[in-house]
Design an enzyme around this catalytic site. Structure first.
Site, PDB file in Angstrom:
ATOM      1  N   LYS A  16       0.832  -1.214   0.000  1.00  0.00           N
ATOM      2  CA  LYS A  16       0.000   0.000   0.000  1.00  0.00           C
ATOM      3  C   LYS A  16       0.869   1.267   0.000  1.00  0.00           C
ATOM      4  O   LYS A  16       2.082   1.183   0.013  1.00  0.00           O
ATOM      5  CB  LYS A  16      -0.971  -0.030   1.184  1.00  0.00           C
ATOM      6  CG  LYS A  16      -1.918  -1.239   1.157  1.00  0.00           C
ATOM      7  CD  LYS A  16      -2.879  -1.222  -0.027  1.00  0.00           C
ATOM      8  CE  LYS A  16      -3.461  -2.571  -0.367  1.00  0.00           C
ATOM      9  NZ  LYS A  16      -4.614  -3.013   0.377  1.00  0.00           N
TER      10      LYS A  16
HETATM   11  C1  LIG Z   1      -5.639  -4.025   0.543  1.00  0.00           C
HETATM   12  C2  LIG Z   1      -7.081  -3.771   0.532  1.00  0.00           C
HETATM   13  C3  LIG Z   1      -7.909  -4.141   1.607  1.00  0.00           C
HETATM   14  C4  LIG Z   1      -7.517  -5.038   2.729  1.00  0.00           C
HETATM   15  O1  LIG Z   1      -6.399  -4.810   3.400  1.00  0.00           O
HETATM   16  P1  LIG Z   1      -5.621  -5.942   4.231  1.00  0.00           P
HETATM   17  O2  LIG Z   1      -4.737  -5.085   5.071  1.00  0.00           O
HETATM   18  O3  LIG Z   1      -4.895  -6.784   3.245  1.00  0.00           O
HETATM   19  O4  LIG Z   1      -6.604  -6.707   5.038  1.00  0.00           O
HETATM   20  C5  LIG Z   1      -9.234  -3.768   1.575  1.00  0.00           C
HETATM   21  N1  LIG Z   1      -9.737  -3.108   0.540  1.00  0.00           N
HETATM   22  C6  LIG Z   1      -9.003  -2.748  -0.512  1.00  0.00           C
HETATM   23  C7  LIG Z   1      -9.648  -1.988  -1.628  1.00  0.00           C
HETATM   24  C8  LIG Z   1      -7.656  -3.084  -0.570  1.00  0.00           C
HETATM   25  O5  LIG Z   1      -6.919  -2.764  -1.640  1.00  0.00           O
END
Ligand SMILES: *Cc1c(COP(=O)(O)O)cnc(C)c1O
Length: 383
Positions: free
Chosen positions: A186
């Site tokens: 992210k």
């Molecule tokens: C990465 C992501 C999540 C979930 O995050 P995690 O930390 O992997 O549980 C939720 N929604 C979107 C749109 C994402 O890209």
């Protein structure tokens, strides 16, 4: 076949105080879910987004689950979710015993289509999850207006959009609640981690309670409700705080990568549709995602395999939720999402990419697209 180098689709940058802050956790032995970095990290994200409260937790998915629980989502309820997204939002609705009700995508931004929401509202609908897909803000003002009119709440799934803006306001400050993920790919990362942000003090208290197994803050081992262990550790928060200190640099680097892609892919307009950035919004460019036009004579998967052979890692666009086994509906019900998912590919998008890397990716794509008509080696441009 010689391979110039490997270009990963994503790459975290841990270039600031991460090591120093983590060393402090280790030296002080505050390595679990108490410690000074947790409130500091929460405050830094809340302040950055322009909201009052933030609660750090174990993942973006647990953040979504906590946000839905805070809104009292339960068995028999329906929650509106875009069909074109990562699976976490639909799963979190299911964890609450509720049913996700899907809506098709906007053809330009690929976000939930605001015009297709109202037709999906029933007496069981409780709220709307809006996802800012790949970092492009969803057109949320008409959605909030609709929600107010129909007595629904709005949760932003902002996992991909930390630092993005909508009409001068930061993503995360627009809905009743917003959730972030700090997974390794992210905009900023804590390894695994998440956060819920909101301006509501009562919702914040409820989320803190549920995050810590439901234990009464005034009475140890007294559990008035069933909660979860969704806590973040001080070590994760230490990394997160250091990451927040560098967020503007990271966002600027992503934007620069997107500008290079726009420049070097522009001549391939007959083959590719490039991502848009609508007036009045600022994209976080979590992923630079292109759509393959019909003039490309390769399937999306052949295109991905061709780039992989050249050392370029990519990601297909998410499968729409309504085509996944747990959420299966008939094909063809959400045609925009299906078409974006069929033709979409996310290219390497991260801070460490150089202009030369982007030119290389563009050259590989050019070779692949022309190879579709004549079987010439597409690595002709290699030294
Ligand atoms: C990465 C992501 C999540 C979930 O995050 P995690 O930390 O992997 O549980 C939720 N929604 C979107 C749109 C994402 O890209």
């Amino acid at each position: 076949m010689s391979r110039r180098k490997f270009i990963p689709v994503s790459h975290p940058v841990l270039a600031g105080n991460e090591a120093a802050y983590v060393a402090e956790c280790l030296q002080s032995s505050w390595i679990s879910s108490l410690g000074r970095f947790i409130p500091l990290f929460e405050q830094s994200v809340a302040q950055y987004c322009g909201v009052e409260h933030a609660v750090a937790c174990s993942s973006g998915t647990s953040a979504l689950h906590l946000a839905l629980l805070a809104c009292d989502v339960g068995a028999g309820d329906e929650v509106i979710v875009p069909t074109l997204t990562y699976v976490a939002a639909a799963n979190a609705v299911r964890y609450c015993g509720a049913r996700p009700v899907f809506v098709d995508a906007d053809p330009d931004t690929w976000n939930i289509d605001p015009h297709r929401i109202e037709e999906k509202i029933t007496p069981k609908t409780r709220g709307i999850v809006v996802v800012h897909l790949y970092g492009h803000p969803a057109d949320i003002d008409p959605i909030i207006e609709l929600a107010r009119r129909r007595g629904l709440w709005v949760i932003e799934d902002a996992a991909e959009a930390l630092g993005a803006e909508y009409r001068g306001r930061r993503i995360g400050s627009l809905g009743d609640l917003a959730t972030f993920s700090f997974f390794g790919n992210k905009v900023i990362t804590t390894g695994e981690g998440g956060m819920v942000v909101t301006n509501s003090a009562p919702l914040t208290d409820k989320i803190r309670l549920l995050r810590g197994q439901g234990m009464d803050p005034q009475r140890r081992y007294w559990f008035p409700v069933i909660g979860y262990n969704y806590r973040m550790t001080n070590i994760q928060a230490a990394i997160g705080l250091a990451q927040m200190e560098q967020i503007s640099a990271r966002l600027a680097e992503r934007r620069r990568v997107a500008e290079w892609y726009a420049r070097y892919l522009e001549p391939l307009g007959q083959f590719l549709r490039l991502p848009v950035e609508r007036d009045g919004v600022r994209h976080s460019f979590w992923m630079y995602t292109v759509l393959l036009k019909d003039s490309v004579k390769l399937t999306r998967d052949e295109f991905i395999a061709g780039l992989a052979q050249a050392g370029v890692e990519t990601r297909p666009v998410f499968y729409p939720m309504h085509l996944l086994p747990p959420y299966q509906e008939a094909e063809g019900r959400y045609p925009v999402a299906e078409s974006v998912a069929r033709s979409g590919v996310s290219l390497p998008t991260h801070s460490l990419l150089t202009e030369e890397d982007i030119r290389y990716v563009a050259d590989c794509i050019a070779g692949l697209c022309s190879r579709a008509t004549s079987p010439v080696c597409f690595l002709h441009n290699q030294a």
